[in-house]
Design a protein around this motif. Sequence first.
Motif, PDB file in Angstrom:
ATOM      1  N   SER A 143     -11.133  21.026 -12.625  1.00 28.55           N
ATOM      2  CA  SER A 143      -9.832  21.699 -12.634  1.00 28.55           C
ATOM      3  C   SER A 143      -9.327  21.687 -14.066  1.00 28.55           C
ATOM      4  O   SER A 143      -9.603  20.750 -14.829  1.00 28.55           O
ATOM      5  CB  SER A 143      -8.833  20.996 -11.714  1.00 28.55           C
ATOM      6  N   LEU A 144      -8.587  22.706 -14.444  1.00 24.92           N
ATOM      7  CA  LEU A 144      -8.100  22.829 -15.809  1.00 24.92           C
ATOM      8  C   LEU A 144      -6.681  23.366 -15.776  1.00 24.92           C
ATOM      9  O   LEU A 144      -6.406  24.390 -15.136  1.00 24.92           O
ATOM     10  CB  LEU A 144      -9.007  23.760 -16.631  1.00 24.92           C
ATOM     11  N   LEU A 145      -5.779  22.663 -16.475  1.00 25.39           N
ATOM     12  CA  LEU A 145      -4.380  23.090 -16.533  1.00 25.39           C
ATOM     13  C   LEU A 145      -3.837  22.847 -17.929  1.00 25.39           C
ATOM     14  O   LEU A 145      -4.415  22.113 -18.736  1.00 25.39           O
ATOM     15  CB  LEU A 145      -3.543  22.354 -15.489  1.00 25.39           C
ATOM     16  N   GLN A 146      -2.713  23.481 -18.213  1.00 26.33           N
ATOM     17  CA  GLN A 146      -2.002  23.230 -19.457  1.00 26.33           C
ATOM     18  C   GLN A 146      -0.548  22.913 -19.148  1.00 26.33           C
ATOM     19  O   GLN A 146       0.017  23.401 -18.153  1.00 26.33           O
ATOM     20  CB  GLN A 146      -2.101  24.422 -20.405  1.00 26.33           C
ATOM     21  N   ILE A 147       0.042  22.088 -19.980  1.00 29.30           N
ATOM     22  CA  ILE A 147       1.461  21.733 -19.867  1.00 29.30           C
ATOM     23  C   ILE A 147       2.180  22.437 -21.000  1.00 29.30           C
ATOM     24  O   ILE A 147       2.053  22.065 -22.170  1.00 29.30           O
ATOM     25  CB  ILE A 147       1.662  20.207 -19.934  1.00 29.30           C
TER      26      ILE A 147
ATOM     27  N   LEU B  72     -10.025  27.986 -21.010  1.00 24.62           N
ATOM     28  CA  LEU B  72      -9.375  27.710 -22.292  1.00 24.62           C
ATOM     29  C   LEU B  72      -8.957  28.982 -23.025  1.00 24.62           C
ATOM     30  O   LEU B  72      -8.164  28.918 -23.967  1.00 24.62           O
ATOM     31  CB  LEU B  72     -10.304  26.890 -23.184  1.00 24.62           C
ATOM     32  N   LYS B  73      -9.476  30.134 -22.615  1.00 23.38           N
ATOM     33  CA  LYS B  73      -9.043  31.388 -23.241  1.00 23.38           C
ATOM     34  C   LYS B  73      -7.572  31.674 -22.961  1.00 23.38           C
ATOM     35  O   LYS B  73      -6.925  32.408 -23.721  1.00 23.38           O
ATOM     36  CB  LYS B  73      -9.904  32.539 -22.733  1.00 23.38           C
ATOM     37  N   GLY B  74      -7.039  31.123 -21.888  1.00 25.19           N
ATOM     38  CA  GLY B  74      -5.625  31.334 -21.578  1.00 25.19           C
ATOM     39  C   GLY B  74      -4.704  30.276 -22.133  1.00 25.19           C
ATOM     40  O   GLY B  74      -3.497  30.306 -21.848  1.00 25.19           O
TER      41      GLY B  74
END
Length: 499
Positions: A136-140, A193-195
């Motif tokens: 899973s991949l997220l950004q804060i 990671l492109k987003g």
Amino acid sequence: MDEPAELSNIRVVVRVRPAQDKTKTEAVTCGDQLEVDCGDGKRFTGAFADILGPAATQNDVYRKVEDVVLQTTEGINACVMAYGQTGAGKTHTMLGDNDGIIPKALNALFDKLGSDEPPTPVAQTPAPRAAKVSVSLLQILGEKLEDLLSPSSEIPLRVRLASRVTDELYVSGLSSIVVDDAEAALKVVNRGLKGRRERSTKRNDASSRSHAVLRVDIEKTDDVEVVKSRLYLVDLAGSERASALEDDAEGSPSKMYNPSETQRFKEHVDINRSLSALGNVVSALSDGPTKRPHVPYRDSTLTRLLQDSLGGNTRTAIVACCAPESIYADESVSTLKFADRGQRVLARVYANRDVVPSASDATLATALKKAKDEIRRLKEALRSASPVKPPSFVKQMQLVDVTKSLQAEVAALRAENEQLRKLLDPQMAASVKAVPSADMVSRTSPRKKKKQRGRPPRPSSQPDDVSITQFQQRLEKLDTVVGPRPTSAARASSDSLAA
């Protein structure tokens, strides 16, 4: 299943990147200790177990955290995060040119999981993996969570408590993709990671403006137990001074706008606020519950998400990235102070193992029998390898008591033997009867009988008048215990020798 907990410190690895401009003076000196020249005669010195200078490679950095990553295959949660100022090399350390910690960790994990499985015969079709791996991949961004693997999803992401028993946290609404190998996992990560939000700054052409968190879940199942673990790989956004910001409005000169109204300044404030909350949490954990009983995990979304990684059941490693140039000396000192507090944080770590819910009684009984047989075999091997054990403390004390009682009995018999010998000798007996010694006087003398009225008289220590035959019988009995007495001839010879 209850596993023994182990105390583990947060591991800190300090990495100093090469200088980008060789003409500028460098303030950071690497050695046994790390020294930073702050100017005006001020210097900061920090002691760390792992210090990597500008000549260190990506392999050198990964080797420092490899054991932390691979322990996830045994059911132990792990976290590796990169911390530092903008332009210090955090994203390069975590990703690099497909040679950072994230690519190397994913390759090592699948290699380890593949080596743990039994080989499949050539003529048979390979069986599905016993280990299930999902990413899973997220950004804060600010205080908002965004799913990078499903950016079009309208489901809000929230950090929630999975179990009050283990205090494990999860993100509700976060998408997860099951992967079969490291190549598939890296494709998913690179696509997500492109987003990620990036922006050009004075110090970095592609500065990350959000915290990126990659979560890898591992689940291994056999006939008896299930082993679960979680790996967090975190690339934090870099801190930056407000004076380093530039206008992001097109066509507006720098002196014609208010920096506090720009989007870049708001991002800057959000990043520094979350990093400040992270520093407060680490500071509270390093002080311990005695000085700081409350840890402010809920002050930020970042610290709430990483609560279990900072002070829970997780083995954590922090890569503190520093820039060597003197213009970044203040930021380097701030990073090193954070790293120094981090390496004093203790956490209780244990493996996440549990019994398979669908396991039958026969399967559990078989596993239990195997475990008992193994324990019995190890005990026999230990018994055969170890020397003969000395008697226990209780047995030793019992032997001491018996020895003391026998010694006392022998001493009493010898004293009685000596008295009987004196009585058997006519001259000695006459002298004893004529002048009784104080020891031969009965304890029940007339003078003491006044005080002992109403009580029966004590038995006398002096034997009563007995015949010679009785004395001889007693002597024979004593000889059997003490040993035969010397004959008269032997006594005479000894007396002559003494003369």
